[in-house]
Design an enzyme around this catalytic site. Structure first.
Site, PDB file in Angstrom:
ATOM      1  N   GLY A 171       0.434  -1.541  -0.014  1.00  0.00           N
ATOM      2  CA  GLY A 171      -0.091  -0.063  -0.124  1.00  0.00           C
ATOM      3  C   GLY A 171       1.070   1.316   0.081  1.00  0.00           C
ATOM      4  O   GLY A 171       2.196   1.799   0.094  1.00  0.00           O
ATOM      5  N   GLY A 207       6.625   7.472   6.698  1.00  0.00           N
ATOM      6  CA  GLY A 207       6.217   8.413   5.518  1.00  0.00           C
ATOM      7  C   GLY A 207       6.510   9.519   5.023  1.00  0.00           C
ATOM      8  O   GLY A 207       6.308  10.384   3.967  1.00  0.00           O
ATOM      9  N   ARG A 264       3.086  14.335  -7.474  1.00  0.00           N
ATOM     10  CA  ARG A 264       3.357  13.625  -9.277  1.00  0.00           C
ATOM     11  C   ARG A 264       1.741  13.053  -9.453  1.00  0.00           C
ATOM     12  O   ARG A 264       0.922  13.140  -8.892  1.00  0.00           O
ATOM     13  CB  ARG A 264       4.007  12.332  -9.189  1.00  0.00           C
ATOM     14  CG  ARG A 264       3.765  11.304  -7.559  1.00  0.00           C
ATOM     15  CD  ARG A 264       5.115  10.382  -7.943  1.00  0.00           C
ATOM     16  NE  ARG A 264       3.873   9.053  -6.336  1.00  0.00           N
ATOM     17  CZ  ARG A 264       4.819   8.211  -6.741  1.00  0.00           C
ATOM     18  NH1 ARG A 264       6.048   7.500  -7.296  1.00  0.00           N
ATOM     19  NH2 ARG A 264       4.397   6.667  -5.607  1.00  0.00           N
ATOM     20  N   ASP A 341       4.143  -5.192  -7.297  1.00  0.00           N
ATOM     21  CA  ASP A 341       3.623  -3.160  -6.704  1.00  0.00           C
ATOM     22  C   ASP A 341       3.970  -2.207  -7.315  1.00  0.00           C
ATOM     23  O   ASP A 341       3.369  -1.274  -7.224  1.00  0.00           O
ATOM     24  CB  ASP A 341       3.567  -3.567  -5.499  1.00  0.00           C
ATOM     25  CG  ASP A 341       5.482  -3.470  -4.584  1.00  0.00           C
ATOM     26  OD1 ASP A 341       6.138  -4.036  -5.498  1.00  0.00           O
ATOM     27  OD2 ASP A 341       6.050  -2.614  -3.744  1.00  0.00           O
ATOM     28  N   ASP A 351       7.161   4.864 -10.235  1.00  0.00           N
ATOM     29  CA  ASP A 351       8.009   4.365  -8.704  1.00  0.00           C
ATOM     30  C   ASP A 351       9.666   4.418  -8.719  1.00  0.00           C
ATOM     31  O   ASP A 351       9.825   3.181  -8.684  1.00  0.00           O
ATOM     32  CB  ASP A 351       7.708   2.881  -8.078  1.00  0.00           C
ATOM     33  CG  ASP A 351       6.201   3.315  -7.850  1.00  0.00           C
ATOM     34  OD1 ASP A 351       5.914   4.272  -7.508  1.00  0.00           O
ATOM     35  OD2 ASP A 351       5.663   1.684  -7.034  1.00  0.00           O
TER      36      ASP A 351
HETATM   37  C1  LIG Z   1       6.438   3.313  -4.117  1.00  0.00           C
HETATM   38  C2  LIG Z   1       7.112   2.700  -4.376  1.00  0.00           C
HETATM   39  O1  LIG Z   1       8.924   2.579  -4.770  1.00  0.00           O
HETATM   40  N1  LIG Z   1       6.999   0.867  -4.648  1.00  0.00           N
HETATM   41  C3  LIG Z   1       7.349   0.175  -3.187  1.00  0.00           C
HETATM   42  C4  LIG Z   1       8.298  -0.522  -4.718  1.00  0.00           C
HETATM   43  O2  LIG Z   1       9.148  -1.317  -4.512  1.00  0.00           O
HETATM   44  C5  LIG Z   1      10.529  -1.527  -3.202  1.00  0.00           C
HETATM   45  C6  LIG Z   1      10.855  -2.773  -3.102  1.00  0.00           C
HETATM   46  O3  LIG Z   1      10.159  -3.411  -3.748  1.00  0.00           O
HETATM   47  C7  LIG Z   1       8.796  -0.527  -2.301  1.00  0.00           C
HETATM   48  O4  LIG Z   1      10.348  -0.337  -1.296  1.00  0.00           O
HETATM   49  C8  LIG Z   1       8.516   0.130  -2.655  1.00  0.00           C
HETATM   50  O5  LIG Z   1       7.595   0.319  -1.662  1.00  0.00           O
END
Ligand SMILES: CC(=O)N[C@H]1CO[C@H](CO)[C@@H](O)[C@@H]1O
Ligand SMILES: *[C@@H]1O[C@H](CO)[C@@H](O)[C@H](O)[C@H]1NC(C)=O
Ligand SMILES: *[C@@H]1O[C@H](CO)[C@@H](O)[C@H](O)[C@H]1NC(C)=O
Ligand SMILES: *[C@@H]1O[C@H](CO)[C@@H](O)[C@H](O)[C@H]1NC(C)=O
Ligand SMILES: *[C@@H]1O[C@H](CO)[C@@H](O)[C@H](O)[C@H]1NC(C)=O
Ligand SMILES: *[C@@H]1O[C@H](CO)[C@@H](O)[C@H](O)[C@H]1NC(C)=O
Length: 587
Positions: A171, A207, A264, A341, A351
């Site tokens: 999440g 956060g 973003r 994710d 990401d």
């Molecule tokens: C938003 C983000 O960076 N999401 C994930 C991308 O992958 C890494 C490694 O699994 C996660 O730490 C991040 O939360």
């Protein structure tokens, strides 16, 4: 050292840039005349692009929003479509039976400073007059202190497979969706703050995001857009003095850094993991609901009454993911953390973490220095895409019939072909080849193998090849072509060059100037090299944002030679200190 078999493998696995067609579309969409911008004479060219930008700006100036209080987003669709987490408050918890939790951002503390702004996003997507970004209000809107009209901030519940294993609930742990903005072109964009504080999904995190990772995300998402690669966008970067503790290399050396927030945007932030968590926890009705929503909102070509719609959806995602990864490869981009994710259902790049642009050609290039196994090396990306699509199929299984599931497996098998065809097209375009000849794949593979053996710079070999007249290649005159000089030290270089020149000479209906022009439109002169980002970051950390701004401007025109970029040596051989850099992983 020389093995043609191995070479072919590389050609299949590692290759590309985007096609000519794509470049033309891209140019039109930003209202640039590509033709008129490619000049060899530096002076006249930069004047020209300045002019283009200016006329683009004043064309629309009268319609732009001058007052932030009139900027309005809507959360209606997202909130009404789905059940929302009943529990309130930003404490970590396991959340069930919902897609979003309401979650307020934690405002970044004063003093706030605007470290970067994307004019292209502010004006072209958000319809805002650039003047409003100079106000204190804007700083607060862009860092969680004030909410735009209509905003009900949400954190999204998703799961994911990380490094091969199911990781359960993940999440938005430091991001807040502010709502959707419908711009004057009728496009709907979902705005998100990143680094805006804890959410129910923060687990052990605070956060926050630090300046370092935020500068990287801001610059890279914008740079990728201008390279023509589908990506989320970044509107602004606000930094503060708020202390944030990070273990930059995961080695126990904690360091106090400063907090930052990126504003973003994406058409949608849903990921493969958004569906996975619902399938994994048996929330099948909700899974169907989310799928229907995503299809209705974002896959307009799919008929919502089609009994095979989930299958068509899957097929679209398979195709577009293959295309996306091929484009990454074509510009030497390694994402670094290709977990499910972090893989968008719309097949856009999202990401930005420990990403990197490959410099010396190396299929084993790994941007995340802690990734010792090389799971997410650049050469592994195509395969990781396949693995992630398998996980997507697993998540879709509960809503597919037996027959559809079988068909989906066949669709997935098609991924490899789609990818390879696309890679082949992209690299052919990078070499300026027209038509199709039997040996084209070999010519590409041959070049890449020599680049690997000689550790030549991926970006600049292709760029220099785009800029040099064929006659000069004939004469073996590589003056002022540092990357090409490296390449030419290969003992088989002459063989390759002869083959290449012969191939070009068979394109008789096409002038050499045409070839150069075509190639310069797909082979960037400037990419965000790690050393460039690091240099801008170290200045940003002492509140000097000039280099971030310079990079943003230069990377907005990656295919155009620019005087300021040349002065900064952005297309020169990387400085020696760049070799010693490690990528900072924590964000
Ligand atoms: C938003 C983000 O960076 N999401 C994930 C991308 O992958 C890494 C490694 O699994 C996660 O730490 C991040 O939360
Ligand atoms: C836009 O800028 C150009 C060049 O500065 C100027 O000639 C033109 O009149 C401007 N147009 C509008 C609508 O302001
Ligand atoms: C696959 O995706 C690409 C990139 O979005 C698109 O141009 C192409 O038309 C798609 N192909 C099919 C068969 O849908
Ligand atoms: C880098 O790789 C290591 C080892 O696989 C992993 O633990 C770490 O989370 C990765 N870094 C990021 C930012 O994902
Ligand atoms: C030029 O030749 C190439 C093959 O070398 C061919 O694919 C292309 O269609 C030709 N273009 C024109 C305009 O004839
Ligand atoms: C080599 O090419 C450069 C242009 O890059 C030119 O100035 C120079 O005269 C050429 N040298 C020879 C020997 O042709």
């Amino acid at each position: 050292m020389w093995s043609p078999c191995k070479v072919l493998v590389f050609a299949l696995v590692v290759a590309s840039s985007f096609t000519y067609v794509r470049v033309l579309e891209f140019c039109q969409s930003t209202r640039h005349d590509c033709n008129s911008e490619i000049h060899d004479n530096k002076g006249s060219k930069s004047k020209l692009s300045q002019h283009t930008v200016k006329s683009r700006w004043n064309m629309s100036v009268s319609n732009l929003i001058q007052d932030l209080d009139q900027f309005r987003v809507s959360c209606k669709k997202l909130i009404e479509a789905f059940p929302i987490d009943e529990v309130d408050g930003n404490f970590a918890r396991s959340v069930k039976h919902c897609i979003f939790s309401k979650s307020n951002p934690t405002p970044l503390k004063d003093p706030l400073r605007l470290a970067a702004i994307s004019k292209d996003v502010i004006e072209g997507i958000l319809d805002l007059d650039m003047a409003v970004t100079q106000s204190d209000d804007f700083l607060h809107y862009a860092s969680g202190g004030r909410l735009p009209l209509g905003s009900v901030p949400l954190a999204h519940r998703y799961g994911g497979h990380q490094f091969g294993y199911w990781a359960g609930q993940l999440g938005d742990g430091r991001a807040h969706s502010l709502g959707q903005y419908t711009n004057r072109k009728g496009e709907v964009w979902e705005l998100q703050l990143k680094g805006s504080g804890k959410t129910p999904y923060s687990r052990s995190g605070d956060g926050r995001a630090v300046i370092r990772s935020s500068v990287r995300e801001f610059l890279c998402s914008e740079a990728m857009h201008f390279l023509g690669v589908p990506t989320s966008r970044a509107a602004s970067l606000v930094v503060s003095d708020e202390p944030v503790i990070r273990d930059q290399f995961y080695n126990g050396n904690v360091k106090t850094e400063r907090g930052a927030v990126v504003l973003r945007l994406a058409k949608s932030w849903f990921r493969i993991g958004s569906l996975e968590i619902l399938a994994q926890s048996g929330e099948i009705e909700l899974l169907r609901k989310l799928l229907n929503f995503v299809i209705d909102e974002h896959f307009s070509s799919i008929n919502s009454d089609d009994p095979d719609k989930y299958l068509v959806f899957y097929s679209t995602v398979v195709n577009e993911t293959a295309h996306l990864i091929a484009q990454w490869m074509s510009v030497g981009f390694a994402h670094g953390v290709c977990n499910t994710d972090n893989f968008s259902l719309l097949s856009i790049t999202i990401d930005y973490g420990p990403f990197g642009f490959m410099e010396s050609y190396n299929p084993n290039f790994v941007p995340n220095t802690s990734d010792d196994e090389g799971r997410y090396s650049i050469g592994a990306q195509a395969n990781v895409g396949l693995v992630n699509l398998e996980k997507l199929l697993m998540a879709l299984s509960p809503v597919l019939s037996k027959k559809q599931h079988k068909e989906a497996k066949i669709i997935l098998k098609g991924y490899v072909d789609i990818y390879q065809i696309r890679i082949h097209q992209l690299f052919k375009a990078k070499l300026g080849l027209l038509g199709e000849e039997e040996d084209d794949g070999y010519l590409i593979a041959f070049l890449l193998k020599m680049m690997e053996d000689t550790k030549s710079d991926f970006t600049m070999v292709f760029r220099q090849l785009s800029e040099v007249p064929a006659q000069q290649l004939h004469n073996r005159n590589f003056t002022q072509m540092w990357a090409f000089e490296d390449l030419s030290s290969h003992k088989l270089f002459s063989d390759w060059l002869s083959k290449y020149l012969l191939r070009l000479s068979r394109q008789q209906n096409n002038s050499d100037l045409d070839r150069q022009h075509r190639m310069k439109n797909v082979n960037p002169r400037y990419v965000l090299r790690n050393w460039m980002a690091e240099s801008a970051i170290s200045k940003a950390e002492i509140n000097d944002f000039s280099e971030v701004e310079l990079l943003y401007h230069i990377l907005s025109f990656p295919f155009v030679t620019q005087e300021t970029a040349e002065e900064a040596s952005y297309a020169a051989r990387p400085p020696l200190w760049a070799k010693r850099l490690k990528i900072s992983c924590s964000s």
